[in-house]
Design a protein around this motif. Structure first.
Motif, PDB file in Angstrom:
ATOM      1  N   VAL A   4      10.594  30.184  -0.314  1.00 20.54           N
ATOM      2  CA  VAL A   4      10.840  31.003   0.976  1.00 20.54           C
ATOM      3  C   VAL A   4       9.597  31.063   1.760  1.00 20.54           C
ATOM      4  O   VAL A   4       8.322  31.444   1.320  1.00 20.54           O
ATOM      5  CB  VAL A   4      11.113  32.553   0.474  1.00 20.54           C
ATOM      6  CG1 VAL A   4      11.346  33.104   1.799  1.00 20.54           C
ATOM      7  CG2 VAL A   4      12.592  32.405  -0.075  1.00 20.54           C
ATOM      8  N   GLY A   5       9.663  30.896   3.090  1.00 20.25           N
ATOM      9  CA  GLY A   5       8.505  31.051   3.991  1.00 20.25           C
ATOM     10  C   GLY A   5       7.557  29.826   4.207  1.00 20.25           C
ATOM     11  O   GLY A   5       6.718  29.729   5.099  1.00 20.25           O
ATOM     12  N   THR A   6       7.889  28.678   3.482  1.00 21.99           N
ATOM     13  CA  THR A   6       6.813  27.666   3.429  1.00 21.99           C
ATOM     14  C   THR A   6       7.374  26.312   4.242  1.00 21.99           C
ATOM     15  O   THR A   6       6.716  25.335   4.059  1.00 21.99           O
ATOM     16  CB  THR A   6       6.588  27.180   1.964  1.00 21.99           C
ATOM     17  OG1 THR A   6       7.531  26.587   1.432  1.00 21.99           O
ATOM     18  CG2 THR A   6       6.005  28.227   0.947  1.00 21.99           C
ATOM     19  N   MET A   7       8.555  26.371   4.967  1.00 17.88           N
ATOM     20  CA  MET A   7       9.017  25.477   5.450  1.00 17.88           C
ATOM     21  C   MET A   7       8.220  24.697   6.703  1.00 17.88           C
ATOM     22  O   MET A   7       7.797  23.620   6.798  1.00 17.88           O
ATOM     23  CB  MET A   7      10.457  25.702   6.102  1.00 17.88           C
ATOM     24  CG  MET A   7      10.904  24.460   7.063  1.00 17.88           C
ATOM     25  SD  MET A   7      11.099  22.674   6.210  1.00 17.88           S
ATOM     26  CE  MET A   7      12.814  22.632   6.082  1.00 17.88           C
ATOM     27  N   GLY A   8       7.538  25.724   7.468  1.00 15.11           N
ATOM     28  CA  GLY A   8       6.440  25.270   8.406  1.00 15.11           C
ATOM     29  C   GLY A   8       5.238  24.391   8.022  1.00 15.11           C
ATOM     30  O   GLY A   8       4.906  23.547   8.327  1.00 15.11           O
ATOM     31  N   LEU A   9       4.899  24.983   6.623  1.00  8.69           N
ATOM     32  CA  LEU A   9       3.642  24.626   5.873  1.00  8.69           C
ATOM     33  C   LEU A   9       3.983  23.242   5.286  1.00  8.69           C
ATOM     34  O   LEU A   9       3.340  22.198   5.242  1.00  8.69           O
ATOM     35  CB  LEU A   9       3.117  25.345   4.955  1.00  8.69           C
ATOM     36  CG  LEU A   9       2.492  26.741   5.507  1.00  8.69           C
ATOM     37  CD1 LEU A   9       1.929  27.569   4.524  1.00  8.69           C
ATOM     38  CD2 LEU A   9       1.126  26.343   6.314  1.00  8.69           C
ATOM     39  N   GLN A  10       5.166  22.924   4.833  1.00  6.91           N
ATOM     40  CA  GLN A  10       5.649  21.694   4.159  1.00  6.91           C
ATOM     41  C   GLN A  10       5.868  20.715   5.288  1.00  6.91           C
ATOM     42  O   GLN A  10       5.576  19.551   5.232  1.00  6.91           O
ATOM     43  CB  GLN A  10       7.107  21.862   3.421  1.00  6.91           C
ATOM     44  CG  GLN A  10       7.242  22.903   2.660  1.00  6.91           C
ATOM     45  CD  GLN A  10       7.184  22.467   1.273  1.00  6.91           C
ATOM     46  OE1 GLN A  10       7.075  21.500   0.744  1.00  6.91           O
ATOM     47  NE2 GLN A  10       6.850  23.570   0.170  1.00  6.91           N
TER      48      GLN A  10
END
Lengths: 248, 248
Positions: B106-112
């Motif tokens: 959760v919350g890491t899509m942008g960083l991925q």
């Protein structure tokens, strides 16, 4: 009471002195965490002597093999430690002030590092605008130092670096395209996300904001264009983080 | 009982058929989550007709403006949805099979997404080795299709693409340097971290593993060198994920 953290920053002739995109990342971080600090202003020619004096670690190696010292650096009297590099400072603050909001949520350091690499590459085209404009805002001793060292390195004058005419149109479009990618990443975190990890800012957001506030301060004409980009994403980012821009 | 997810992959003459770095990301993802699926093998010339038939979204646009369809694609009979692109498939699987381990915490899509951009750029030098070697493993119909389309695009034969002699030394060193950066990112997540977010693999790890297993399968001589890099990081990564390599 432990004396506050000493935050070494580079001054300019701007009203609040602060201007550097890299040191802005640390200022946002310190203010966001609410850790007491005091700013010590260091002109460019004084950075290396200071670093040798306080035992700061260089952040890279120069082409000729000598150590390269850069700001931001913090000295924390409560632990006696001196930390260089905005990412390492963020990690240090998270570890040392663990009751304050995290800059690097648990498990995300590797991804934040990957973000930095990707963002640095996307923002490469903005440096040709930023270096000359920023230099014009420095105090005379720093201005002369940067002009001498950078012009020798790039083999052109700072003024020649700035894209003009048709080249400006091409290069500024590249800057917009780079911010467009970052806009996509933030958008990918969820509909209406203000930040790359969602509701709360993290180090990567402060990394971006450091560059955005730099553009706003030193390239006001370009900012008039940029603040309308991507649904106003970058103007909103600065509004959201404005409360963490205080210069202590 | 709902029939299993249909996973469209590209076959090769290798024993398990699977070879593509992009479809490996999805195979790792499906096996890691334990979501039932069945593989349907599609030769290159059949990808576009299939995609038009099942209503798959193209992943990009070709130079001439026509849609570009790529695998992996999944069709999930339980929702009726067809999803293209390994990142979007990962997000879909997380959302739809929410009681299975997450690929994108959760919350890491942008960083991925930022990770992918950075990693793609680091791994660009490996493609000149990988394209010719992979093509030699395809079935005749796909081999001929890729040779015709790619040689027209690159204006050189696949064999000319592979660096040789002194150029091989330079380019293979660049590949190692790229993996070196990713080794640093994983290492930054904590001492002894096996994965970029720590103890559990996430989408970014499967992204890297997709490329590593591809190199191991199609460039066995290069793999002999690479498996010793960075303290054996990449050999260990494949060992750790081997249980998710099953071809269903």
């Amino acid at each position: 009471m432990t004396p506050p953290i000493v935050f070494y920053d580079i001054p300019s002739t701007l009203p609040n002195k602060a201007w550097s995109p890299n040191t802005w990342k640390t200022r946002y971080a310190l203010n966001y965490k609410g850790v007491p600090y005091t700013t010590v202003w260091v002109e460019y020619p004084d950075i290396e002597p200071l670093c040798r004096d306080i035992g700061a670690t260089p952040t890279s190696t120069k082409a000729d093999g000598r150590p390269h010292y850069t700001l931001p650096i913090i000295h924390d009297p409560s632990t006696g430690l001196v930390v260089s590099d905005s990412t390492k400072i963020a990690a240090y603050l998270d570890a040392t002030y663990s009751d304050t909001p995290r800059l690097i949520p648990v498990g995300t350091m590797g991804l934040q590092r990957a973000f930095e690499a990707a963002a640095q590459s996307l923002l490469a085209p903005v440096t040709q605008y930023g270096h000359p404009a920023a230099n014009a805002k420095l105090n005379p001793t720093s201005e002369a130092y940067i002009r001498r060292t950078r012009e020798a390195m790039w083999r052109k004058t700072l003024e020649e670096l700035t894209p003009k005419g048709a080249e400006d149109v091409v290069q500024w479009a590249k800057v917009k395209e780079g911010f467009g990618k970052m806009d996509e990443w933030i958008g990918a975190s969820g509909e209406g996300s203000a930040y790359i990890m969602g509701d709360a800012p993290c180090y990567a957001d402060m990394w971006i904001a450091g560059y955005v506030v730099w553009i706003k301060l030193i390239l006001p004409d370009k900012w008039e264009d940029m603040k309308l980009w991507h649904g106003g994403r970058w103007a909103t980012l600065l509004q959201n983080l404005e409360k963490y821009e205080t210069v202590m």
